[in-house]
Scaffold this motif. Structure first.
Motif, PDB file in Angstrom:
ATOM      1  N   TYR A 109      31.602  24.528 -15.658  1.00  0.00           N
ATOM      2  CA  TYR A 109      31.740  25.841 -16.473  1.00  0.00           C
ATOM      3  C   TYR A 109      33.307  26.156 -16.451  1.00  0.00           C
ATOM      4  O   TYR A 109      33.511  27.193 -15.451  1.00  0.00           O
ATOM      5  N   GLU A 167      19.710  31.768 -15.954  1.00  0.00           N
ATOM      6  CA  GLU A 167      20.503  31.101 -17.077  1.00  0.00           C
ATOM      7  C   GLU A 167      19.493  31.340 -18.424  1.00  0.00           C
ATOM      8  O   GLU A 167      18.485  31.717 -18.308  1.00  0.00           O
ATOM      9  N   ARG A 198      18.684  29.479 -21.828  1.00  0.00           N
ATOM     10  CA  ARG A 198      18.777  28.364 -22.626  1.00  0.00           C
ATOM     11  C   ARG A 198      17.949  28.584 -23.910  1.00  0.00           C
ATOM     12  O   ARG A 198      16.915  29.103 -23.881  1.00  0.00           O
ATOM     13  N   GLY A 257      13.466  28.010 -17.791  1.00  0.00           N
ATOM     14  CA  GLY A 257      15.141  28.633 -17.470  1.00  0.00           C
ATOM     15  C   GLY A 257      14.896  29.886 -17.197  1.00  0.00           C
ATOM     16  O   GLY A 257      14.052  30.704 -17.351  1.00  0.00           O
ATOM     17  N   LEU A 272      23.485  26.713 -23.597  1.00  0.00           N
ATOM     18  CA  LEU A 272      23.098  27.302 -22.389  1.00  0.00           C
ATOM     19  C   LEU A 272      24.160  28.316 -21.488  1.00  0.00           C
ATOM     20  O   LEU A 272      25.564  27.998 -22.056  1.00  0.00           O
ATOM     21  N   THR A 273      23.921  29.226 -21.211  1.00  0.00           N
ATOM     22  CA  THR A 273      24.665  30.341 -20.679  1.00  0.00           C
ATOM     23  C   THR A 273      24.321  30.822 -19.432  1.00  0.00           C
ATOM     24  O   THR A 273      23.169  30.939 -19.111  1.00  0.00           O
ATOM     25  N   ARG A 274      25.207  30.579 -18.212  1.00  0.00           N
ATOM     26  CA  ARG A 274      24.839  31.205 -16.703  1.00  0.00           C
ATOM     27  C   ARG A 274      25.302  32.546 -16.717  1.00  0.00           C
ATOM     28  O   ARG A 274      26.441  32.890 -16.954  1.00  0.00           O
ATOM     29  N   ARG A 292      27.835  27.091 -20.907  1.00  0.00           N
ATOM     30  CA  ARG A 292      27.991  25.511 -20.585  1.00  0.00           C
ATOM     31  C   ARG A 292      28.267  24.999 -22.069  1.00  0.00           C
ATOM     32  O   ARG A 292      28.939  23.797 -22.141  1.00  0.00           O
ATOM     33  N   HIS A 317      22.736  35.363 -26.466  1.00  0.00           N
ATOM     34  CA  HIS A 317      22.116  35.210 -25.129  1.00  0.00           C
ATOM     35  C   HIS A 317      21.969  36.410 -24.471  1.00  0.00           C
ATOM     36  O   HIS A 317      20.797  36.850 -23.729  1.00  0.00           O
TER      37      HIS A 317
END
Length: 261
Positions: free
Chosen positions: A79, A97, A99, A121, A161-163, A181, A191
């Protein structure tokens, strides 16, 4: 070559038409102001609506190597970019996360981003596509195949995908750390709406989150067309804004940190 970091305000595009104000148009004046002989290149910068860190280089080869480093870092599951966002609403979980499958779809004369749910997720810079009006439209997930359905296996759908991690919360708002990501137009805004806490100043996607008796829920684009974000009177008072000037409120997503090799 020299590396230069500066902070960009929200609303300033990276590229623009001749005569328009943009970061690219300001680079020659910045080079002269700093007394640099070589031309400046944009290595990494947040999208137009975002504020935050801009990385410039006076060496073309260094620019390309660093851009490739950011791409390879994401492919390795790292990241390299960290954002901060102020949200209207507090996520149910402190960290997790998001997704989601995203795809482009042309709808009449409007370019739309469709969203595919994935079960489970908890860039390139994710942002907007210049010149397009973007919307988020729910799409049947891959578990329900049939006419008109779009699978994540299809080339026109990108898995994103984002954390996220909550850094603090007060007054019904939260400060989140976001680490994408993947890179897709308006990925972070989309998101955040999936967390039912859109970014403060998001006038494109916030209408997709409604409330009944104070409980947030998703709305379809057909029933919730894009409009200026709606804030309660208490938050407006804290911000010192009137409803008539709310459309001037910028998007509160900020590129905070970049990891360099």
């Amino acid at each position: 070559g020299a590396l230069l970091a500066l902070s960009k305000p929200p609303g300033l595009p990276i590229l623009g038409r001749p005569g328009d104000l943009s970061l690219d148009a300001l680079l020659p004046a910045l080079r002269r102001r700093l007394g640099l002989a070589a031309e400046l290149h944009v290595v990494k910068a947040p999208a137009r609506e975002y504020s935050g860190l801009v990385l410039l280089s006076s060496c073309y080869h260094t620019t390309k190597k660093l851009q490739q480093f950011f791409t390879n870092a994401r492919l390795r599951g790292q990241y390299p970019a960290t954002y901060r966002a102020v949200t209207v609403g507090v996520p149910a979980e402190v960290e997790g996360e998001v997704r989601t499958g995203l795809r482009w779809q042309q709808h009449g004369d409007r370019a739309m981003v469709r969203r595919c749910h994935r079960s489970g997720g908890t860039g390139d810079t994710p942002g907007s596509a210049e010149g397009c009006v973007l919307q988020v439209v729910p799409v049947l997930g891959p578990q329900k195949q049939g006419p008109g359905c779009h699978s994540l296996a299809r080339k026109d759908v990108k898995s994103t995908l984002t954390r996220y991690r909550m850094l603090g919360a007060a007054g019904g708002c939260a400060l989140l750390q976001l680490q994408p990501r993947t890179a897709f137009p308006e990925q972070l805004q989309v998101h955040l709406t999936q967390l039912l806490c859109p970014a403060l100043g998001d006038h494109e996607h916030s209408s997709r989150v409604g409330k009944v008796l104070g409980v947030p829920f998703f709305l379809t684009p057909e029933t919730a067309p894009t409009h200026t974000q709606v804030l309660d009177e208490e938050l407006l008072s804290r911000l010192g804004l009137s409803p008539q000037r709310l459309h001037h409120l910028p998007l509160h997503i900020h590129l905070q940190e970049l990891v360099l090799p």
